[in-house]
Design an enzyme around this catalytic site. Structure first.
Site, PDB file in Angstrom:
ATOM      1  N   GLU A  47      22.207  17.742  33.109  1.00 41.47           N
ATOM      2  CA  GLU A  47      21.504  18.974  33.514  1.00 41.47           C
ATOM      3  C   GLU A  47      21.769  20.102  32.524  1.00 41.47           C
ATOM      4  O   GLU A  47      22.183  21.209  32.884  1.00 41.47           O
ATOM      5  CB  GLU A  47      21.933  19.377  34.924  1.00 41.47           C
TER       6      GLU A  47
ATOM      7  N   GLU B 161      21.328  10.706  39.022  1.00 40.03           N
ATOM      8  CA  GLU B 161      22.148  11.364  40.050  1.00 40.03           C
ATOM      9  C   GLU B 161      21.294  11.565  41.279  1.00 40.03           C
ATOM     10  O   GLU B 161      20.152  12.036  41.180  1.00 40.03           O
ATOM     11  CB  GLU B 161      22.649  12.702  39.514  1.00 40.03           C
TER      12      GLU B 161
HETATM   13  C1  GAL Z   1      24.223  18.316  40.372  1.00 44.01           C
HETATM   14  C2  GAL Z   1      25.222  18.340  39.220  1.00 44.01           C
HETATM   15  C3  GAL Z   1      26.582  17.836  39.658  1.00 44.01           C
HETATM   16  C4  GAL Z   1      26.979  18.501  40.945  1.00 44.01           C
HETATM   17  C5  GAL Z   1      25.926  18.259  41.993  1.00 44.01           C
HETATM   18  C6  GAL Z   1      26.289  18.833  43.347  1.00 44.01           C
HETATM   19  O1  GAL Z   1      23.078  19.041  40.096  1.00 44.01           O
HETATM   20  O2  GAL Z   1      24.771  17.521  38.179  1.00 44.01           O
HETATM   21  O3  GAL Z   1      27.541  18.084  38.678  1.00 44.01           O
HETATM   22  O4  GAL Z   1      27.130  19.849  40.707  1.00 44.01           O
HETATM   23  O5  GAL Z   1      24.721  18.846  41.543  1.00 44.01           O
HETATM   24  O6  GAL Z   1      25.251  18.605  44.246  1.00 44.01           O
END
Ligand code: GAL
Length: 809
Positions: free
Chosen positions: A426, A503
């Site tokens: 991100e 993710e």
């Molecule tokens: C994502 C990020 C992670 C964590 C997660 C929490 O966007 O890549 O590192 O922060 O959100 O929901």
């Protein structure tokens, strides 16, 4: 006379044999690799004079590395690390060690290897600075030889500066938190991370192996030497070898190539992680002068825009979790036993892949992913040139990103578990055109060191076609974070692209806490969502509370499992981690996203994955059975390998249920009455599994269960003891919150306690811990004494104390 001669002859033969075996044994290893973790002194603060020989460390603490000073400190709302890093202290600290090196090392090349120091380390040897290393996750080493006093005392001092805060979106820890080694080799030797092994062709019949070896000659003269490569299988039997005679100039480095063939290789995969190793040896005038080992696994894989991922030709969904690097109550301290425990729990859940969020993890993690069969997404950065928090890596980007990325790839590229390189998570530059050039630059660096794996990045842009990292055209594999609803359109929108959910989920749960009635809620309300948290900073353990950008576990998995083009998913996260307890404020200090809590105790949703990701029979019912009479309780069951589940309350059937369509659980709304809740799963009318939950009576025992019965007396080995408060029949008291006092005697010491409650402010290093919803853990580490260990757990008067013994090996 004759017999006397015979005896002498025989003695002679035996002596020659003994001597030659001794020589051979000695000759097997020329390189000396020593544990350099012991006998350090440490003090918080800044002590530039500690680099001098006459500096006194009388008031410094003696300790063994790896060490994390943040985890030893108190949670404090005002700590500048703030909530993202769990309100633990950071600051500056110094480490110092006095050591001698043998006089006969005078002609050797001696270096010190650090696997990770958080952060901004500067290493000094006998008063000379060897260099600085800002990146807290990178492994690095320094050549010491020219500054060493051979046969005499030397002083190594390490300054660690984690003062500029905030510098991370999650808990980092502070200090020399990974292993340190001292390495001595001859001046002609394999370079640091000096091998690169690939298997260009792999089939069941044969594998070709290409080994590239970088050799350093630090001698003032040119050298001629023999380079020997052997490939050994898991039983240490040689399966291939080759030898060449080589030349190298004075004070130069050179690359040599060896090609070998292994017949009928046993392939590496996630179920049978068959490993080999490559042993590189250098001989000068028939004398072994260096030996170096490289891991090797034979596998081939493919990402396909329509069919997703395949491993060794077999379609394989990537069933992954993201992990941060902390080890719960141990903080950032790395310990192979802690990592093995985490991976074992994940393996039993059916997980086959780990995303190393969002930075290089430890050598032990990489080694165990090879050994235990996990597909790895190896990730380099969370930040490029543009910051996410004030003092993060963006400050070091210009000066260090090239070297950090190169070192990371060189360190990890021989691990068969590593299947893809992620150049960032991100990253802010996805939103502006500078992202194009940086992505191309990073992909080029990766490709210059390894062409066998795809380059990916975890992307978030809403209108992904406007994402500049994607637009660079330099990614081989597109990673998408969240937005599972959009996946169905991807094949059309990203024609011909290989796609992975890098993710997903970000649902939240507290182990053992249940809110009724069930129903999906997004959090927090300010984003139009429907949940604003509970007063005690808990989140219901039904898989129904998700962050507004995420999904429940079930929503995500239902989507992924249907989409063949999607290579797989990495769930955020496998375990709770310290920091990022969003959206709760203080005192919440650790995350809620884990499938398993911070103490390593599975939440209920663990069994949803187990029922879907494994073929072993699963039947898991929850919640516990201690409610108020007449209360309506939602009872959920995760199951597999069965057509139906029947639920009984005190012997009376509450009906049979079966999952419909793409359901991942079944549920009943039950009017509570104390007694026994029983579930039976059946297939073709035959019982598959039975599960009972009983209303717990008065708490009367402390149940202690160790994850192993023996411990090595090596000062590293760990035993995890799960502590449960139970009634006289062994039923968990699901609301117990007793304070347990621990006492460890014999060959161990208590190094951490935890109950998985995300808003607890008691130290992980205390000698006591409150059970939370009936449970907590105590972590015991070998103290080096060869004595059996006893752990005693007591609560004062309410419950009789319990003990558990662990044998020393
Ligand atoms: C994502 C990020 C992670 C964590 C997660 C929490 O966007 O890549 O590192 O922060 O959100 O929901």
């Amino acid at each position: 006379m004759k017999s006397y001669k015979n005896i002498l002859q025989k003695i002679g033969i035996v002596l020659v044999l003994l001597l030659s075996t001794a020589c051979f044994a000695q000759a097997k290893k020329a390189r000396i690799v020593e544990d350099f973790n012991k006998n350090w002194n440490f003090k918080l603060g800044d002590y530039p004079k500690a680099i001098n020989a006459n500096f006194s460390t009388a008031d410094w603490r003696a300790l063994q590395l790896p060490h994390d000073w943040s985890i030893e400190g108190a949670f404090n709302k005002d700590n500048p690390t703030k909530q993202a890093q769990g309100f633990l202290p950071a600051g500056k600290g110094w480490y110092r060690k006095i050591f001698t090196v043998p006089a006969n090392w005078k002609n050797k090349a001696v270096s010190v290897e650090f696997d990770g120091v958080f952060k901004n380390s500067e290493v000094f040897i006998n008063g000379h600075s060897l260099g600085i290393r800002p990146n807290g996750y990178i492994s690095f080493s320094y050549e010491l030889s020219q500054y060493l006093h051979f046969g005499k005392q030397n002083i190594i001092a390490v300054k660690v500066d984690n003062d500029a805060q905030p510098n991370s979106r999650w808990y980092t820890g502070s200090g020399i938190y990974r292993n340190v080694r001292l390495v001595a080799s001859e001046k002609l030797h394999v370079a640091k991370w000096g091998t690169y092994v690939t298997a260009p062709e792999v089939s069941a019949a044969k594998a070709t192996v290409r080994l590239e070896v970088s050799i350093d000659n630090e001698n003032a003269s040119a050298k001629e030497f023999k380079l020997v490569t052997s490939i050994l299988n898991a039983d240490n039997v040689e399966v291939a070898n080759t030898t060449s005679t080589e030349k190298i100039g004075a004070k130069t480095s050179a690359k040599k190539i060896h090609n070998l063939t292994v017949n009928q290789p046993k392939l590496w995969d996630t179920e049978n992680p068959n490993l080999y190793k490559v042993v590189t040896k250098i001989y000068e005038n028939s004398k072994l002068i260096d030996n170096y080992e490289t891991p090797l696994g034979f596998r081939y894989f493919n990402f396909d825009s329509e069919k997703g991922f395949s491993l060794n030709g077999k379609p394989t969904k990537i069933l992954g979790v993201c992990l941060h690097h902390d080890n719960g109550a141990l903080g950032a301290v790395e310990n192979i036993h802690a990592v093995r425990r985490k991976l074992k729990l994940l393996k039993e859940m059916g997980c086959n892949a780990i995303r190393m969020s969002h930075n290089p993890h430890s050598l032990e993690m990489m080694q165990l992913c090879d050994e235990m069969g996990f597909i790895v997404q190896d990730e380099a950065f969370d930040v490029w040139k543009k910051k996410k928090v004030t003092n993060d890596y963006h400050k070091d980007w210009d000066a260090w990103h090239k070297q950090d990325l190169e070192d990371f790839i060189k360190r990890d590229r021989n691990h068969p578990s590593v299947i893809m390189w992620s150049i960032g998570n991100e990253i802010r530059e996805q939103f502006d055109s500078t992202g194009i050039a940086i992505t191309r630059e990073l992909a080029k660096i990766v490709k210059s060191l390894d062409t066998t794996r795809p380059v990916t990045s975890a992307l978030t842009e809403n209108v992904i076609e406007k994402n500049f990292i994607y637009q660079s055209g330099a990614l081989d594999l597109l990673g998408f974070n969240y937005k599972h609803e959009d996946y169905k359109d991807f094949p059309e929108r990203f024609k011909g692209q290989k796609i992975l959910a890098s993710e997903s989920v970000s649902a939240l749960e507290t182990r053992g806490h249940y809110d009724f009635p069930d129903g999906i809620k997004a959090w927090p309300t300010k984003y139009g969502a429907s949940f604003d948290g509970n007063k005690d900073w808990t989140v219901s353990a039904y898989d129904q509370v998700k962050s507004y950008w995420g999904a429940t576990h079930e929503e995500n998995w239902k989507t992924i499992k249907k989409q063949d083009f999607m290579a797989g998913t990495f769930i955020w996260t496998g375990f709770d981690y310290i920091g990022e307890p969003d959206p709760y404020p203080y005192p919440a200090r650790s995350s809620y996203f884990g499938i398993i809590d911070l103490a390593g105790l599975p939440k209920d949703v663990y069994y949803m994955y187990q029922s879907e990701w494994t073929t072993k029979p699963v039947l898991h019912i929850f919640p516990h059975w201690n409610w108020t009479a007449g209360q309506e309780v939602d009872v959920w069951a995760y199951y597999n390998n069965a057509d139906e589940v029947e639920l009984f309350l005190n012997g009376e059937s509450l009906g049979k249920k079966a999952k419909q369509n793409d359901d991942l659980h079944i549920s009943w709304r039950v009017k509570f009455e104390p007694g026994t809740l029983k579930a039976i799963s059946r297939k073709d009318g035959k019982v598959v599994l039975e599960k009972e939950i009983h209303t717990a009576g008065t708490a009367s025992k402390i149940d202690l269960k160790a994850d192993k019965n023996t411990i090595k007396n090596d000062t590293y080995d760990l035993v995890y003891v799960t502590v449960s408060v139970v009634d006289k029949d062994g039923n968990l008291s699901p609301n117990a919150n007793d304070l347990i006092q621990f006492e460890v005697t014999g060959g161990g010491k208590l190094v951490g306690v935890d109950n998985g409650y995300q808003a607890g402010l008691d130290s992980f290093k205390a000698n006591s811990c409150k059970v939370y919803n009936g449970k907590c853990i105590a972590i015991i580490q070998s103290n080096g004494k060869k004595q059996n260990i006893q752990l005693k757990a007591s609560t004062g008067n309410r419950i009789a104390p319990s003990t558990i013994d662990v044998k020393v090996e």
